[in-house]
Write an enzyme that holds these catalytic residues in place. Structure first.
Site, PDB file in Angstrom:
ATOM      1  N   ASP A   1      44.366  20.329  53.232  1.00  0.00           N
ATOM      2  CA  ASP A   1      44.939  21.581  53.672  1.00  0.00           C
ATOM      3  C   ASP A   1      46.428  21.494  53.328  1.00  0.00           C
ATOM      4  O   ASP A   1      46.964  20.399  53.195  1.00  0.00           O
ATOM      5  CB  ASP A   1      44.718  21.711  55.184  1.00  0.00           C
TER       6      ASP A   1
ATOM      7  N   ASP B   1      44.380  19.760  59.779  1.00  0.00           N
ATOM      8  CA  ASP B   1      45.013  19.512  61.077  1.00  0.00           C
ATOM      9  C   ASP B   1      44.041  19.578  62.259  1.00  0.00           C
ATOM     10  O   ASP B   1      44.389  19.274  63.376  1.00  0.00           O
ATOM     11  CB  ASP B   1      46.195  20.455  61.296  1.00  0.00           C
TER      12      ASP B   1
ATOM     13  N   ASP C   1      41.483  24.187  61.029  1.00  0.00           N
ATOM     14  CA  ASP C   1      40.573  23.843  59.939  1.00  0.00           C
ATOM     15  C   ASP C   1      39.210  23.368  60.397  1.00  0.00           C
ATOM     16  O   ASP C   1      38.457  22.812  59.606  1.00  0.00           O
ATOM     17  CB  ASP C   1      41.195  22.727  59.080  1.00  0.00           C
TER      18      ASP C   1
END
Lengths: 638, 70
Positions: free
Chosen positions: A340, A534, A538
């Site tokens: 991410d 995180d 997510d």
């Protein structure tokens, strides 16, 4: 502690057993090797039986009792084999009076002593395997200094209550999780997060229990106690992990579960087989005992759990929490590591990256800081932090212009801070700044323009900057053969800039949060995917990935979200977690190999009558010690 | 479903852990059981109706003792 008690227990039995076994060994071997009898022949068997009794039935009582249970509950275990082997050997000694059979009672005592010795060594090594988690348990502070009325009193940690104000002096442990209400200091959190740099704490900073206050006095309000603290959660998690199974273990478990009954049957078949074909009852008894004692379910059953225990313990020490044994096995199949962007590759908080000013930079920051102080925006926070003002100018007529910027008056001067859109709206000239603005924006930065009385003074560029360690870690991952990718909602241009600076090979940009799962599925068409995120925004993407690595940001980590959870927000943990998983899995495979190979080779040898019972017992003890010791060698991996 | 953590005393070999798993697994309403010799803990997924007493008995049947239920 429990484990220590077990070790001492085995040690005492070991000493006791050998005190009686050594004389037995001397009697037996002096007779066999030197044809020299210490006693007249007729006293030998009684002497061995008398000496052997305490070895088998006192020091070995737990084993005999535990093993005997198996024969009426049908829950057989390791003890059942040893109990049967030693008791049969002892009985042969009694029967030898009547000249039915040879005397194997001395051998029975030796087997019991060697078994106890093996158990002692194994228990000690097992204790070592759990040392990390035991250290975690001991990390917790024992006492706390709290404010009560006007006094400072010291209380036991168990008497601490939520809301108590704790005083933490330099060099002391913070007793429990809390929030700083007064004071400031650097705190060493390495024992929890693996992060070696001390973290600055000021008023309102959350602190973690068991971390060490370094240089200032902190007044901390307790927010979590007992089983709810961060440290307790980590301990519970590691304990749970150590009880999970690795898929490769299934076969070993199945075998372990039927192992003892199977060996009982094999040993009986060997006994009757040899008796039937050779008519030699003595050789048949010898083989019966050898088969019983050589079989070792322990090495098989311990092979995987012990390696997992050492691996997860080592991880916990470095702030890497492996939640599922399965992740260790899947990790070696991973081809692509997807990250991410925000908060994972980048710090997740915008920072001022560039200042371009036609006036003195200090002046620019002073007016920008004073105005932004009144705004709550993320970008404002970055500017305030960079300005670092001790005193703010008084601002009048402050107005937030949503999505564009802010304006207000300082003294007689009218200040406008905002994006190009706002500046153009206010019909302020940007001449001389356009080039810089374009440059910053091409680098994926957000530019804020500061104007005073209708004249542009300077620009401040703000961006979510890449974590310091990102480039090093990602280059390393690329180098060891992983494909790295970044999934982000950002536009292509910004994303590409971040990717270029961090070494990421592939960019998937413009991804709406709900589409992340779809993008991971697409990546999965090309190979197994590990996703690093995180854990808060997510969660679905983490779930979709083959291995999920959730990054923590200090105190609140989404523990449930990842197969592997990194307590600190450092990307170094990603590389470490991968190395550790692979090393642990290698150990698991080695251990399983040894355990299988040992049993596959040793049992037929015993059945064939090629192993003396004592050699068989030594081999058995060594095989489980080998597995446990090999697992402890995992610590050599850095 | 509830998750129960058992502390078990007396296990010293891996067939012991297997025995406890088998014995607990026989209780009606018990799902996943995972017993570790390393941590001396057992993790049990069970229906609400499975009582602590049943768990204690199952562990005792295999020859071991429950020291703590959480």
């Amino acid at each position: 502690m429990d484990e220590d008690f077990e070790i001492i227990n085995w040690r005492n039995k070991l000493i006791g057993a050998w005190i009686f076994t050594i004389p037995i060994a001397i009697i037996m071997f002096s007779e066999r090797l030197f044809r020299m009898s210490i006693f007249p022949e007729e006293f030998m068997t009684p002497a061995i039986l008398i000496l052997g009794f305490p070895v088998i039935f006192i020091f070995g009582w737990q084993t005999i009792r535990g093993g005997a249970r198996g024969f009426y509950t049908f829950y057989f275990n390791m003890d059942s084999l040893i109990a049967l082997g030693t008791v049969i050997a002892y009985i042969s000694g009694i029967l030898s009076f009547y000249n039915f059979v040879d005397d194997y009672s001395g051998i029975g005592s030796m087997i019991m002593s060697i078994f106890i010795t093996g158990k002692y060594i194994e228990t000690k090594a097992r204790g070592k395997a759990t040392q990390e988690i035991r250290k975690l348990l001991e990390f917790g502070a024992k006492k706390a200094l709290i404010i009560k009325g006007k006094d400072e009193i010291e209380i036991e940690i168990k008497d601490l209550k939520i809301g108590d104000i704790m005083i933490v002096k330099p060099g002391e442990k913070i007793p429990t999780d809390g929030i700083v209400i007064k004071g400031g200091s650097a705190v060493d959190e390495s024992m929890i997060t693996g992060e070696s740099l001390a973290i600055e704490k000021t008023v309102k900073s959350p602190v973690i229990g068991a971390t060490i206050n370094q240089d200032g006095i902190l007044y901390v309000k307790a927010t979590k106690i007992g089983n709810d603290t961060f440290l307790s959660h980590i301990i519970q998690l590691v304990e749970e992990t150590q009880s999970t199974k690795v898929p490769i273990q299934r076969l070993a478990d199945k075998i372990t579960n039927i192992f003892v009954p199977a060996i009982l049957i094999i040993s009986l078949l060997s006994f009757f087989g040899w008796w039937f074909f050779t008519k030699d009852i003595n050789k048949s008894i010898e083989i019966f005992i050898a088969v019983l004692v050589i079989a070792c379910p322990c090495s098989l059953g311990l092979a995987v759990p012990i390696a997992l225990t050492v691996g997860s313990g080592m991880g916990a020490k470095r702030g890497i929490l492996i939640r599922k044994g399965e992740a260790i096995q899947t990790m070696k199949e991973i081809k692509i590591i997807a990250f991410d962007k925000t908060g994972t590759i980048t710090k997740g908080k915008p920072e001022v990256t560039d200042i371009y000013s036609k006036v003195k930079q200090d002046y620019l920051l002073e007016i920008a800081g004073s105005l932004e102080k009144l705004s709550e925006h993320q970008i404002a926070k970055a500017i305030i932090k960079r300005a670092g003002l001790k005193k703010y100018k008084e601002v009048k007529n402050f107005k937030i212009l949503r999505g564009r910027g802010v304006e207000g008056n300082i003294g007689k001067k009218k200040i406008v801070i905002g994006n190009t859109f706002l500046i153009k709206e206010k019909q302020i000239s940007l001449r001389g700044f356009e080039e810089k603005i374009n440059l910053f924006e091409s680098e994926g930065k957000t530019t804020m323009i500061i104007a005073e009385n209708g004249k542009t003074l300077g620009i401040i560029a703000v961006a979510d900057v890449i974590k310091d360690e990102a480039k090093k870690v990602i280059n390393y991952l690329n180098w060891i053969g992983y494909k790295t990718a970044m999934i982000t909602g950002d536009n292509e241009r910004t994303a590409k800039v971040i990717a270029k600076h961090s070494g990421i090979e592939e960019v998937v940009a413009n991804v709406l949060p709900e589409d992340k799962v779809k993008k991971i599925k697409e990546l999965q068409n090309r190979g197994m995917v590990a996703f690093v995120g995180d854990g808060i925004n997510d969660a679905p993407a983490l779930k979709q990935a083959n291995v999920s690595i959730a990054m923590g940001t200090g105190t609140d980590i989404a523990i449930e979200a990842g197969d592997i959870v990194l307590v600190s927000g450092s990307l170094v943990g990603v590389a470490q977690a991968i190395i550790l998983s692979k090393a642990t899995f290698r150990k698991i495979k080695q251990n399983l190999f040894w355990a299988f190979a040992y049993n596959v080779i040793a049992i037929p040898l015993a059945v064939a009558g090629l192993l003396h019972p004592i050699i068989a017992e030594i081999a058995m003890a060594l095989s489980s010690i080998t597995v446990v010791t090999n697992a402890n060698l995992l610590r050599k991996v850095k | 479903m509830k998750k129960i953590k058992l502390s078990i005393e007396g296990m010293h070999c891996s067939s012991c852990a297997g025995n406890v798993e088998k014995s607990i697994g026989k209780i009606p309403g018990v799902g996943n059981v995972s017993v570790s010799l390393m941590t001396k803990k057992g993790f049990v997924d069970a229906d609400e109706k499975v009582s602590e007493e049943e768990l204690r008995k199952a562990v005792a049947r295999a020859g071991y003792r429950v020291t703590k239920i959480e």
